[in-house]
Motif scaffolding. Structure first.
Motif, short mmCIF file in Angstrom:
data_model
loop_
_atom_site.label_atom_id
_atom_site.label_comp_id
_atom_site.label_asym_id
_atom_site.label_seq_id
_atom_site.Cartn_x
_atom_site.Cartn_y
_atom_site.Cartn_z
N THR A 177 8.82 2.20 -7.42
CA THR A 177 8.61 2.38 -9.51
C THR A 177 7.76 2.02 -10.14
O THR A 177 6.73 1.10 -9.73
CB THR A 177 10.09 2.92 -10.03
N GLY A 178 6.57 2.72 -10.61
CA GLY A 178 5.87 1.51 -11.67
C GLY A 178 5.89 0.50 -12.22
O GLY A 178 4.86 0.08 -12.58
N ILE A 179 7.39 0.50 -12.16
CA ILE A 179 7.15 -0.79 -13.28
C ILE A 179 8.03 -1.54 -12.49
O ILE A 179 8.95 -3.03 -12.75
CB ILE A 179 8.75 -0.98 -14.50
N GLY A 180 8.28 -1.25 -10.95
CA GLY A 180 9.38 -2.22 -10.29
C GLY A 180 8.54 -2.78 -8.99
O GLY A 180 7.20 -1.77 -8.07
N PRO A 181 9.16 -3.39 -7.82
CA PRO A 181 8.37 -4.32 -6.90
C PRO A 181 8.32 -3.47 -5.49
O PRO A 181 9.18 -2.14 -5.82
CB PRO A 181 9.14 -5.59 -5.90
N VAL A 182 7.47 -3.12 -4.45
CA VAL A 182 7.95 -2.33 -2.91
C VAL A 182 8.83 -2.96 -3.03
O VAL A 182 8.95 -4.15 -2.27
CB VAL A 182 6.71 -2.16 -2.78
N GLY A 223 3.41 -2.67 -11.26
CA GLY A 223 1.49 -2.72 -11.06
C GLY A 223 1.39 -2.02 -9.56
O GLY A 223 0.12 -1.86 -9.22
N ASN A 224 2.53 -1.42 -8.98
CA ASN A 224 2.95 -1.79 -7.07
C ASN A 224 2.55 0.27 -6.87
O ASN A 224 3.08 0.96 -7.98
CB ASN A 224 3.49 -1.93 -6.29
N ARG A 225 2.46 0.59 -6.27
CA ARG A 225 1.57 1.88 -5.81
C ARG A 225 1.51 1.36 -3.83
O ARG A 225 1.32 1.27 -3.39
CB ARG A 225 0.46 2.61 -6.23
N PRO A 276 -3.32 -4.21 -7.95
CA PRO A 276 -2.73 -2.99 -8.94
C PRO A 276 -2.48 -1.45 -9.10
O PRO A 276 -3.95 -1.33 -8.62
CB PRO A 276 -3.02 -3.09 -10.80
N ALA A 277 -2.38 -0.67 -9.94
CA ALA A 277 -2.68 0.65 -9.57
C ALA A 277 -3.47 0.96 -10.98
O ALA A 277 -2.27 0.35 -12.04
CB ALA A 277 -1.41 1.69 -8.76
N ALA A 301 -9.20 -1.00 -3.40
CA ALA A 301 -9.04 0.55 -3.30
C ALA A 301 -10.09 1.41 -3.96
O ALA A 301 -10.37 0.83 -4.67
CB ALA A 301 -7.24 0.60 -4.33
N ALA A 302 -10.45 2.54 -3.12
CA ALA A 302 -11.00 3.40 -3.56
C ALA A 302 -11.06 4.37 -4.92
O ALA A 302 -10.10 5.00 -4.12
CB ALA A 302 -12.40 3.35 -3.33
#
Length: 362
Positions: free
Chosen positions: A275-280, A298-300, A315-316, A336-337
């Motif tokens: 999630t946007g506020i959780g780990p992978v 901050g992951n995606r 971060p995303a 990332a781009a």
């Protein structure tokens, strides 16, 4: 590193230099000063060996495999969809792109024996989504689809408005799964999960239909997907501004994640999500769950491989990509781009941006 200014052009107030980047990855900076004037150049350096250029074409890459690239050539008077064979560098024209509006282009996916192409903007209209197949040098219209096609490996599935069709892309053969309106998602082994307009859901496997029942709560909208091993539900509860990810089980479906922003992938029995506020997080085919990102927020997640490897971004929305190996080790694979797409193809992660395709590796 130290640099020197050449004397060429000094009478015109010009100077030049060569900047040799350091051997490590990350941010590197060059400052240039002339009297009271100063300017700074900053670059993000990709560590050697972690991102290798596989192909480059003078157009937009639609899809790529280790041996071929499907791309859109817009240089001439007609926009042409082409397949480039990487071993020879030769192109074959797949289709003349005829968009229905100036902003409507084409999408496509390669499979072992050819490619599928369809409109970029999908409309819920059976007359507005033509699906074409290129095989053995010939282009054919397969169907007018309801909301486009799902594709996994050498299998595809789509709804026509009156039926759900599965296509064996390797054999070039269709099978009608259900004579009803709805959508279907294929797995890499030819399994298809489907959801009909009346809410009925099911799994088609080896010629047999198995009803699927969602055991979650309070949902107004659900979708169902499979990788040929697992079946997952994506739900949108009406009373919560969140999305939920469930693993289908014969009873008591397992809630894996809940969040306003939820990213997930399934492949070869592996499930990964954040999630946007959780780990992978990663769940093995045997059911072991572990945190695989070194960061907790901050992951995606971007893609999952059949061996459990995955690529996430931190971060995303900006930041860098990190590749997690099956053993859990994490490698920085570069910046990332905007416009990047990352996909697992056959046995590797490919990063596609514009006309370039890179292989990501540890």
């Amino acid at each position: 590193p130290a640099t020197s200014i050449s004397g060429e052009g000094q009478s015109l107030g010009l100077a030049s230099t060569q900047w040799t980047l350091g051997p490590g990855g990350g941010v590197q900076t060059l400052r240039a000063r002339a009297g009271t004037l100063e300017t700074t150049f900053t670059v993000n350096v990709i560590p050697p060996g972690t991102r290798n250029l596989m192909a480059q074409v003078p157009g937009r890459v639609l899809d790529a495999m280790p041996d071929r690239v499907l791309w859109l050539d817009s240089a001439g008077t007609q926009r042409l969809v082409k397949i480039r064979t990487l071993s020879t560098g030769t192109d074959a024209v797949v289709k003349v792109d005829t968009p229905q509006s100036p902003t409507r282009s084409v999408m496509g996916r390669l499979f072992t024996g050819g490619a599928l192409v369809w409109p970029q903007v999908r409309q819920a209209d059976t007359t507005d989504n033509p699906l074409f197949e290129y095989r053995n040098g010939t282009l054919a219209l397969l169907a007018h689809t309801y909301v486009g096609a799902g594709i996994e490996g050498d299998w595809a599935a789509w709804g026509t408005g009156s039926a759900i069709i599965r296509r064996d892309l390797a054999a070039g053969a269709n099978a009608t799964i259900v004579n009803a309106n709805g959508v279907g998602d294929p797995g890499a082994d030819g399994d298809v999960v489907y959801r009909l307009d009346d809410g009925t859901t099911g799994l088609y496997q080896n010629g047999t239909h198995t009803p699927l029942t969602f055991d979650g709560f309070n949902t107004s909208s659900i979708s169902v997907q499979t990788d040929g091993v697992n079946v997952v539900w994506l739900t949108f509860p009406p009373t919560l501004n969140t999305t939920q990810l469930y693993l289908d089980r014969p009873a008591n479906d397992l809630l894996l994640a809940t969040g306003e922003a939820l990213y997930f992938g399934i492949n070869g029995g592996w499930i990964a999500w954040n999630t946007g506020i959780g780990p992978v997080m990663r769940r093995s085919p045997g059911g072991t769950v572990q945190q695989v990102s070194t960061t907790t927020t901050g992951n995606r997640l971007h893609a999952v491989g059949t061996d459990g490897s995955l690529v996430y971004q931190h971060p995303a929305p900006n930041g860098r990509y990190f590749l997690v190996s099956p053993d859990g080790s994490v490698a920085d694979v570069g910046v990332a781009a905007s416009g990047d797409r990352i996909a697992w193809r056959v046995d590797r992660f490919l990063l596609i941006n514009g006309g370039s395709v890179y292989v990501l590796a540890t």
